[in-house]
Structure formats: C-alpha cells, structure tokens
Design a protein around this motif. Structure first.
Motif, PDB file in Angstrom:
ATOM      1  N   GLY A 153       0.781  -1.234   0.000  1.00 38.75           N
ATOM      2  CA  GLY A 153       0.000   0.000   0.000  1.00 38.75           C
ATOM      3  C   GLY A 153       0.806   1.274   0.000  1.00 38.75           C
ATOM      4  N   ALA A 154       2.148   1.161   0.038  1.00 32.91           N
ATOM      5  CA  ALA A 154       2.972   2.364   0.147  1.00 32.91           C
ATOM      6  C   ALA A 154       3.361   2.951  -1.202  1.00 32.91           C
ATOM      7  CB  ALA A 154       4.249   2.059   0.939  1.00 32.91           C
ATOM      8  N   ILE A 155       3.247   2.149  -2.272  1.00 29.86           N
ATOM      9  CA  ILE A 155       3.751   2.603  -3.567  1.00 29.86           C
ATOM     10  C   ILE A 155       2.833   3.653  -4.192  1.00 29.86           C
ATOM     11  CG2 ILE A 155       2.582   0.882  -4.995  1.00 29.86           C
ATOM     12  CD1 ILE A 155       6.262   1.906  -5.368  1.00 29.86           C
ATOM     13  N   VAL A 156       3.448   4.613  -4.858  1.00 24.92           N
ATOM     14  CA  VAL A 156       2.725   5.675  -5.561  1.00 24.92           C
ATOM     15  C   VAL A 156       2.370   5.177  -6.959  1.00 24.92           C
ATOM     16  CG1 VAL A 156       2.936   8.025  -6.477  1.00 24.92           C
ATOM     17  CG2 VAL A 156       3.898   7.460  -4.246  1.00 24.92           C
ATOM     18  N   ARG A 157       1.263   5.627  -7.499  1.00 29.69           N
ATOM     19  CA  ARG A 157       0.853   5.198  -8.838  1.00 29.69           C
ATOM     20  C   ARG A 157       1.177   6.227  -9.918  1.00 29.69           C
ATOM     21  NH1 ARG A 157       1.069   0.055  -8.073  1.00 29.69           N
ATOM     22  NH2 ARG A 157      -0.244  -0.655  -6.358  1.00 29.69           N
ATOM     23  N   GLU A 158       1.149   7.522  -9.571  1.00 30.12           N
ATOM     24  CA  GLU A 158       1.432   8.537 -10.578  1.00 30.12           C
ATOM     25  C   GLU A 158       2.934   8.717 -10.746  1.00 30.12           C
ATOM     26  OE1 GLU A 158       0.890  10.705  -6.624  1.00 30.12           O
ATOM     27  OE2 GLU A 158      -0.100   9.068  -7.703  1.00 30.12           O
ATOM     28  N   LYS A 159       3.323   9.534 -11.728  1.00 30.47           N
ATOM     29  CA  LYS A 159       4.732   9.835 -11.988  1.00 30.47           C
ATOM     30  C   LYS A 159       5.006  11.277 -11.562  1.00 30.47           C
ATOM     31  CE  LYS A 159       4.741   6.857 -16.083  1.00 30.47           C
ATOM     32  NZ  LYS A 159       4.949   6.821 -17.556  1.00 30.47           N
ATOM     33  N   PRO A 160       5.392  11.499 -10.312  1.00 31.69           N
ATOM     34  CA  PRO A 160       5.593  12.874  -9.848  1.00 31.69           C
ATOM     35  C   PRO A 160       6.908  13.442 -10.362  1.00 31.69           C
ATOM     36  CG  PRO A 160       6.205  11.357  -8.133  1.00 31.69           C
ATOM     37  CD  PRO A 160       5.646  10.514  -9.247  1.00 31.69           C
ATOM     38  N   PRO A 161       6.991  14.762 -10.505  1.00 33.69           N
ATOM     39  CA  PRO A 161       8.280  15.367 -10.861  1.00 33.69           C
ATOM     40  C   PRO A 161       9.269  15.217  -9.714  1.00 33.69           C
ATOM     41  CG  PRO A 161       6.657  17.064 -10.358  1.00 33.69           C
ATOM     42  CD  PRO A 161       5.919  15.766 -10.379  1.00 33.69           C
ATOM     43  N   ALA A 162      10.528  14.974 -10.061  1.00 36.39           N
ATOM     44  CA  ALA A 162      11.576  14.913  -9.044  1.00 36.39           C
ATOM     45  C   ALA A 162      11.948  16.336  -8.644  1.00 36.39           C
ATOM     46  CB  ALA A 162      12.787  14.173  -9.587  1.00 36.39           C
ATOM     47  N   ARG A 163      11.869  16.657  -7.339  1.00 36.04           N
ATOM     48  CA  ARG A 163      12.179  18.006  -6.846  1.00 36.04           C
ATOM     49  C   ARG A 163      13.581  18.116  -6.278  1.00 36.04           C
ATOM     50  NH1 ARG A 163       8.855  20.690  -9.875  1.00 36.04           N
ATOM     51  NH2 ARG A 163       6.646  20.551  -9.260  1.00 36.04           N
ATOM     52  N   ARG A 164      14.155  16.992  -5.839  1.00 38.83           N
ATOM     53  CA  ARG A 164      15.509  17.004  -5.323  1.00 38.83           C
ATOM     54  C   ARG A 164      16.181  15.656  -5.592  1.00 38.83           C
ATOM     55  NH1 ARG A 164      14.354  21.658  -4.538  1.00 38.83           N
ATOM     56  NH2 ARG A 164      14.743  22.934  -2.660  1.00 38.83           N
ATOM     57  N   MET A 165      17.501  15.714  -5.793  1.00 38.70           N
ATOM     58  CA  MET A 165      18.351  14.533  -5.712  1.00 38.70           C
ATOM     59  C   MET A 165      19.363  14.803  -4.605  1.00 38.70           C
ATOM     60  SD  MET A 165      19.022  13.190  -9.620  1.00 38.70           S
ATOM     61  CE  MET A 165      19.574  14.754 -10.303  1.00 38.70           C
ATOM     62  N   TYR A 166      19.431  13.888  -3.656  1.00 38.00           N
ATOM     63  CA  TYR A 166      20.337  14.045  -2.521  1.00 38.00           C
ATOM     64  C   TYR A 166      21.471  13.022  -2.621  1.00 38.00           C
ATOM     65  CZ  TYR A 166      16.626  16.867  -0.399  1.00 38.00           C
ATOM     66  OH  TYR A 166      15.681  17.842  -0.147  1.00 38.00           O
ATOM     67  N   LEU A 167      22.702  13.522  -2.583  1.00 35.33           N
ATOM     68  CA  LEU A 167      23.876  12.658  -2.532  1.00 35.33           C
ATOM     69  C   LEU A 167      24.157  12.343  -1.066  1.00 35.33           C
ATOM     70  CD1 LEU A 167      26.205  14.479  -5.081  1.00 35.33           C
ATOM     71  CD2 LEU A 167      24.532  12.676  -5.520  1.00 35.33           C
ATOM     72  N   LEU A 168      23.984  11.097  -0.685  1.00 36.42           N
ATOM     73  CA  LEU A 168      24.096  10.721   0.721  1.00 36.42           C
ATOM     74  C   LEU A 168      25.548  10.509   1.140  1.00 36.42           C
ATOM     75  CD1 LEU A 168      21.180   8.162   1.231  1.00 36.42           C
ATOM     76  CD2 LEU A 168      21.136  10.665   1.348  1.00 36.42           C
ATOM     77  N   GLU A 169      25.847  10.970   2.353  1.00 37.02           N
ATOM     78  CA  GLU A 169      27.130  10.706   2.995  1.00 37.02           C
ATOM     79  C   GLU A 169      26.848  10.360   4.450  1.00 37.02           C
ATOM     80  OE1 GLU A 169      29.850  13.979   2.566  1.00 37.02           O
ATOM     81  OE2 GLU A 169      29.001  14.535   0.618  1.00 37.02           O
ATOM     82  N   ARG A 170      27.660   9.503   5.023  1.00 38.50           N
ATOM     83  CA  ARG A 170      27.527   9.184   6.443  1.00 38.50           C
ATOM     84  C   ARG A 170      28.391  10.141   7.236  1.00 38.50           C
ATOM     85  NH1 ARG A 170      25.607   3.871   7.126  1.00 38.50           N
ATOM     86  NH2 ARG A 170      25.868   4.077   9.376  1.00 38.50           N
TER      87      ARG A 170
END
Length: 321
Positions: A220-237
């Motif tokens: 039940g968590a998955i989205v069905r529409e194709k939303p625009p991407a507003r951010r891309m985050y480069l992860l670092e620890r």
C-alpha cells in the motif's frame, strides 16, 4: 508491433504484473510486483520474462560474474544464479537458472541489474538510488551501497511519505518525472528493528547466505502517478546525531548524476554509439532540471527519525536557477 510484442501476445498462462509503467508477463513468480489485472493497454510497453536456453561461451561461463552487450541486447551471468538476456528493444527477457535455484533467488538480479537494462532500453534514465514522495514532491537518494538509501526512504515512510522506488530509480527523459517501481525496500539486518513501521510491513526470509539485506514488503505504500523529481540528494555518512543538507557546487551535479547512473556499473561496454549519446543527454537533463544537494546522514541510521523535517525544510526553500 515489435517482434517481442508478438512473443508477448503469443504466450499464455504467464503471471501478469505492473511495475515502472511496464506491463510484465512472467514465467517467474514475483510477489514484489503488483498484480496486473487490467486489460492490456496499448500505451504500456509489454515486457516478457520467460524461461529459455541461453548460449554462453566457455570463457564467460568460467567467470563468477560477467556482462556482455552487443547488437542483440545484453547478457548477464551469475555462476551461482543463472543467465539472463535482455533483447535489444528491452521487451523480451530470457532466464536460464542454475540448477536448484528458486524464483525467489532469481528475483534478486532480475529485479536489479537486469531490470535496470530493461528500463534503459524502454527509454528511461536509471539511477542507483531510492526515492519517496513527501508532501507531493519526489525526492531521490543517491549513494553507494550501504550508505543508507533504503534506510532514508524508510524514515520518510514512517513520517507519512509514500514509496516511489528502492535501488532503481527510473526518470522519464527530459521532464524528470520519477516512474514508480514496486512495494519493497531492502534493509540491513542490523537496522531492521528500528526501520520497520508497523505490522503491515513484512520482512521476507533470506534465500542466500551471500545476500546481506532483508527484503521488506511495504504493501500500500507505492505511488501510482509519476511525480516530478524536486531534489536529488547525494548521501554521505556523518558523525553527528542529526541529518543536515549542504549545497553542492553546480559544476559537480552532472558528474554526480553520471556516477550514480545504473549503467555505469557495467563499464564502458554497456553504452556505445547512439546509446552513449542518449545516456549522456538524459544525465544532462536530470542535472539541469533537478536540484542536487549533499545530505549528511547521522553517524547511526537509528537516528533518522528527524530526516523528514530536514527534507521538508529544504523543499520549502525557493530554488535559485
């Protein structure tokens, strides 16, 4: 209609699924994917996943893992799992499993590297990333294995966000919309206790000792529409107790996108000629369309409960372009 579409039309009695905007007909049982009970839509590409014999030369067969790309498509080989071939048009996937290998184990490469090639050949730009929809805005987390992509998405889901994809994030070319995947995330065993959100999240059994992640179904968590991407985050620890976001110089955005493009994992042989040009243009579009930030995670992934507020604060800021 393509040759692969004719194959799809001819095959009967297959399992039918829907994922990443594709109508998938499969000989392999894939409970991760949503069942496709609708009539076939002509605008949804049909992908057939079928058991078949795949030729493989002895030199490749002697290797533990191998990838090959030529005019017929892409061939993947894992000695302990089996062989996979993706057709040139991305609509026909052949699977030849190693002796004794279950559908459950076949699903690991099939819904990872093999699916990434299917998506690319169906005109999507694929990132090694995870993504969620928070306050109707799509965000993607890009990182190397083990940094915290899935854990970051899980933290957002616990705060009311919805799942877009885990491990494979597919973007529509040009527009930069995120194409929803399927309702599963993969979490390291040591993080499982503090990542599960409720009784409807189901941790699935491990199927191989060499696999270091637990698959968790999030129905039940998955989205069905194709939303625009507003951010891309480069992860670092990081080493602190809270997540923080810092700017990324504009000149570093494109190299980051190219680095985390899924096709980069296969080396230069995966992209040649027109394919290489199309891949580069898609990366440029993504880097120019979607703001990229550095996201420094807490030293312990058990301290991610405040991540949603950090993301919301960043999304609320106007974007200088």
């Amino acid at each position: 209609m393509t040759a692969s579409a004719n194959v799809a039309k001819a095959l009967k009695g297959m399992h039918r699924y829907s994922s990443y905007g594709l109508s998938i007909q499969s000989d392999i049982v894939l409970p991760e994917l949503a069942a496709d009970t609708s009539d076939h839509k002509m605008d949804a590409p049909v992908v057939v996943v079928r058991n078949a014999r795949i030729s493989l030369d002895e030199t490749t067969r002697a290797q533990a893992t191998a990838f090959a790309f030529d005019e017929t498509g892409a061939t993947f080989w894992w000695q302990t799992v089996g062989r996979f071939h993706v057709s040139h048009d991305g609509c026909d996937v052949q699977v030849e499993r190693a002796a004794g290998v279950s559908d459950d184990l076949i699903a690991f490469p099939l819904l990872g590297p093999v699916l990434s090639e299917v998506l690319r050949r169906n005109s999507m730009f694929v990132l090694h990333a995870s993504a969620a929809l928070i306050d109707e805005q799509g965000v993607a987390f890009l990182a190397d294995k083990g940094t915290g992509k899935s854990s970051s998405v899980a933290a957002l889901l616990r705060a009311g966000a919805s799942l877009l994809a885990d491990d494979l994030v597919a973007l529509t070319p040009g527009a930069g919309h995120i194409v929803p995947g399927f309702s599963q995330i993969k979490i390291a065993p040591e993080n499982l206790a503090h990542q599960l959100a409720g009784s409807d999240w189901v941790a699935r059994p491990q199927v191989h000792d060499a696999i270091d992640k637990i698959r968790v179904l999030v129905p039940g968590a998955i989205v069905r529409e194709k939303p625009p991407a507003r951010r891309m985050y480069l992860l670092e620890r990081g080493t602190g107790d809270v997540a923080r976001i810092v700017p990324l110089p504009g000149a570093q955005a494109l190299p980051a996108v190219l680095r985390f493009a899924y096709a980069a994992r296969f080396g230069e042989g995966a992209l040649r000629g027109a394919d290489a040009g199309a891949h580069f243009r898609a990366a440029v579009d993504a880097a120019n369309t979607i703001p990229v930030r550095r996201l420094i995670l807490p030293g312990s992934l058990a301290r991610l409960d405040g991540l949603a507020e950090v993301i919301r604060a960043d999304l609320a800021q106007s974007e200088p372009r």
